[in-house]
Design a protein around this motif. Structure first.
Motif, short mmCIF file in Angstrom:
data_model
loop_
_atom_site.label_atom_id
_atom_site.label_comp_id
_atom_site.label_asym_id
_atom_site.label_seq_id
_atom_site.Cartn_x
_atom_site.Cartn_y
_atom_site.Cartn_z
N VAL A 9 0.75 -1.32 -0.11
CA VAL A 9 -0.02 -0.06 -0.06
C VAL A 9 0.94 1.14 0.07
O VAL A 9 1.86 1.23 0.77
N THR A 10 0.57 2.09 -0.90
CA THR A 10 1.41 3.39 -0.90
C THR A 10 0.31 4.64 -0.87
O THR A 10 -0.83 4.54 -1.24
N CYS A 11 0.94 5.82 -0.38
CA CYS A 11 0.22 7.09 -0.53
C CYS A 11 0.07 7.41 -2.18
O CYS A 11 0.96 7.33 -2.76
N GLY A 12 -1.19 7.76 -2.41
CA GLY A 12 -1.32 8.16 -3.77
C GLY A 12 -1.81 6.89 -4.92
O GLY A 12 -2.29 7.20 -6.00
N MET A 13 -2.07 5.80 -4.06
CA MET A 13 -2.54 4.55 -4.81
C MET A 13 -3.91 4.78 -5.14
O MET A 13 -4.85 5.14 -4.18
N ARG A 14 -4.29 4.38 -6.29
CA ARG A 14 -5.75 4.55 -6.77
C ARG A 14 -6.49 3.45 -6.21
O ARG A 14 -6.05 2.04 -6.21
N VAL A 15 -7.66 3.68 -5.82
CA VAL A 15 -8.72 2.79 -5.00
C VAL A 15 -9.76 2.94 -5.47
O VAL A 15 -10.35 3.88 -5.88
N GLU A 16 -10.79 1.84 -5.27
CA GLU A 16 -12.05 1.86 -5.61
C GLU A 16 -13.06 1.06 -4.44
O GLU A 16 -12.45 0.17 -3.78
N ALA A 17 -14.18 1.67 -4.24
CA ALA A 17 -14.94 1.12 -2.86
C ALA A 17 -15.54 -0.35 -3.20
O ALA A 17 -15.96 -0.59 -4.47
N GLU A 18 -15.85 -1.06 -2.43
CA GLU A 18 -16.62 -2.26 -2.56
C GLU A 18 -17.30 -2.61 -1.08
O GLU A 18 -16.88 -1.67 0.05
N PHE A 19 -18.26 -3.21 -1.00
CA PHE A 19 -18.88 -3.26 0.38
C PHE A 19 -18.98 -4.53 0.97
O PHE A 19 -19.19 -5.44 0.08
N VAL A 20 -18.64 -4.92 2.17
CA VAL A 20 -18.40 -6.11 2.97
C VAL A 20 -19.56 -5.88 4.04
O VAL A 20 -19.77 -4.92 4.69
N ASP A 21 -19.70 -6.95 4.74
CA ASP A 21 -20.34 -7.27 5.89
C ASP A 21 -19.55 -6.89 7.03
O ASP A 21 -18.35 -7.14 7.24
N LEU A 22 -20.11 -6.03 7.83
CA LEU A 22 -19.61 -5.71 9.12
C LEU A 22 -19.29 -6.89 10.12
O LEU A 22 -20.50 -7.35 10.41
N PRO A 23 -18.33 -7.25 10.61
CA PRO A 23 -18.17 -8.23 11.18
C PRO A 23 -19.09 -8.15 12.67
O PRO A 23 -18.80 -7.14 13.32
N GLY A 24 -19.89 -9.17 13.00
CA GLY A 24 -20.70 -9.02 14.23
C GLY A 24 -21.70 -7.89 14.18
O GLY A 24 -22.24 -7.56 15.30
N GLY A 25 -21.97 -7.35 13.05
CA GLY A 25 -23.32 -6.50 12.88
C GLY A 25 -23.87 -7.03 11.61
O GLY A 25 -23.84 -7.85 10.93
N ASP A 26 -24.99 -5.91 11.76
CA ASP A 26 -26.20 -6.15 10.53
C ASP A 26 -25.97 -5.14 9.39
O ASP A 26 -26.81 -4.99 8.61
N PHE A 27 -24.69 -4.70 9.29
CA PHE A 27 -24.39 -3.40 8.44
C PHE A 27 -23.50 -3.89 7.49
O PHE A 27 -22.69 -4.89 7.60
N LYS A 28 -23.26 -3.16 6.11
CA LYS A 28 -22.14 -3.40 5.15
C LYS A 28 -21.59 -2.14 5.38
O LYS A 28 -21.99 -0.85 5.65
N VAL A 29 -20.10 -2.22 5.19
CA VAL A 29 -19.34 -0.94 5.14
C VAL A 29 -18.31 -1.02 3.90
O VAL A 29 -18.17 -2.09 3.22
N PRO A 30 -17.93 0.20 3.72
CA PRO A 30 -17.20 0.31 2.31
C PRO A 30 -15.77 0.17 2.82
O PRO A 30 -15.35 0.57 3.77
N VAL A 31 -15.01 -0.85 1.98
CA VAL A 31 -13.75 -0.78 2.21
C VAL A 31 -13.13 -0.72 0.88
O VAL A 31 -13.98 -0.56 -0.24
N PHE A 32 -11.84 -0.30 0.29
CA PHE A 32 -11.36 -0.01 -0.81
C PHE A 32 -10.29 -0.81 -1.33
O PHE A 32 -9.61 -1.45 -0.10
N ARG A 33 -10.16 -1.34 -2.40
CA ARG A 33 -8.92 -2.12 -2.75
C ARG A 33 -8.38 -1.32 -3.91
O ARG A 33 -8.97 -0.53 -4.59
N PRO A 34 -7.33 -1.74 -4.52
CA PRO A 34 -6.42 -1.06 -5.39
C PRO A 34 -7.52 -1.21 -6.74
O PRO A 34 -8.25 -2.08 -7.13
N ALA A 35 -7.29 -0.05 -7.49
CA ALA A 35 -8.26 -0.06 -8.71
C ALA A 35 -7.86 -0.99 -9.74
O ALA A 35 -6.70 -0.92 -9.87
#
Length: 141
Positions: A102-128
């Motif tokens: 991982v580097t500062c300036g790295m292009r990323v895009e959102a995806e949504f995953v289940d929040l561990p232990g919860g009923d919500f989805k949270v945004p996480v980002f992965r390399p574009a």
């Protein structure tokens, strides 16, 4: 738990979309959300964003301290600056890449995953994906 200020954010993530608070008068994006714009005092509402940006800053979490992520260390916690506006940053995790890569300036895009232990989805980002990367062609190509 969602509250009146964040409900639209959580509803959007449940649908696999990212929504951020925006001033309806001057157009300024803001996160965390506010009822009134800090620039002009106008009313705000949530609007969808592209979910793409760059890693602005990050840390590698190596200690298993956060419930739901104890077995996932090491992992990257980052501030992602969204493409919609300079300074519009969202705290998140970076996934799909080894922490040392991982580097500062790295292009990323959102995806949504289940929040561990919860009923919500949270945004996480992965390399574009490569399809989003800008390329420069040489004249002979």
């Amino acid at each position: 738990m969602p509250d009146p200020d964040t409900r639209a954010f959580w509803e959007a993530t449940a649908d696999g979309r990212l929504a951020v608070c925006r001033c309806q008068s001057c157009g300024k994006w803001m996160h965390p959300p506010l009822e009134r714009c800090r620039e002009c005092g106008g009313t705000t509402a949530f609007e969808y964003v592209t979910g793409s940006g760059v890693v602005y800053s990050f840390i590698v979490q190596r200690q298993p301290l956060v419930a739901g992520y104890v077995d996932q260390t090491p992992y990257v916690v980052a501030l992602v600056e969204l493409d919609e506006q300079p300074g519009l940053r969202l705290p998140t995790r970076i996934v799909g890449v080894d922490p040392p890569d991982v580097t500062c300036g790295m292009r990323v895009e959102a995806e949504f995953v289940d929040l561990p232990g919860g009923d919500f989805k949270v945004p996480v980002f992965r390399p574009a994906a490569a399809r989003h990367a800008l390329t420069t062609l040489r004249p002979d190509q």
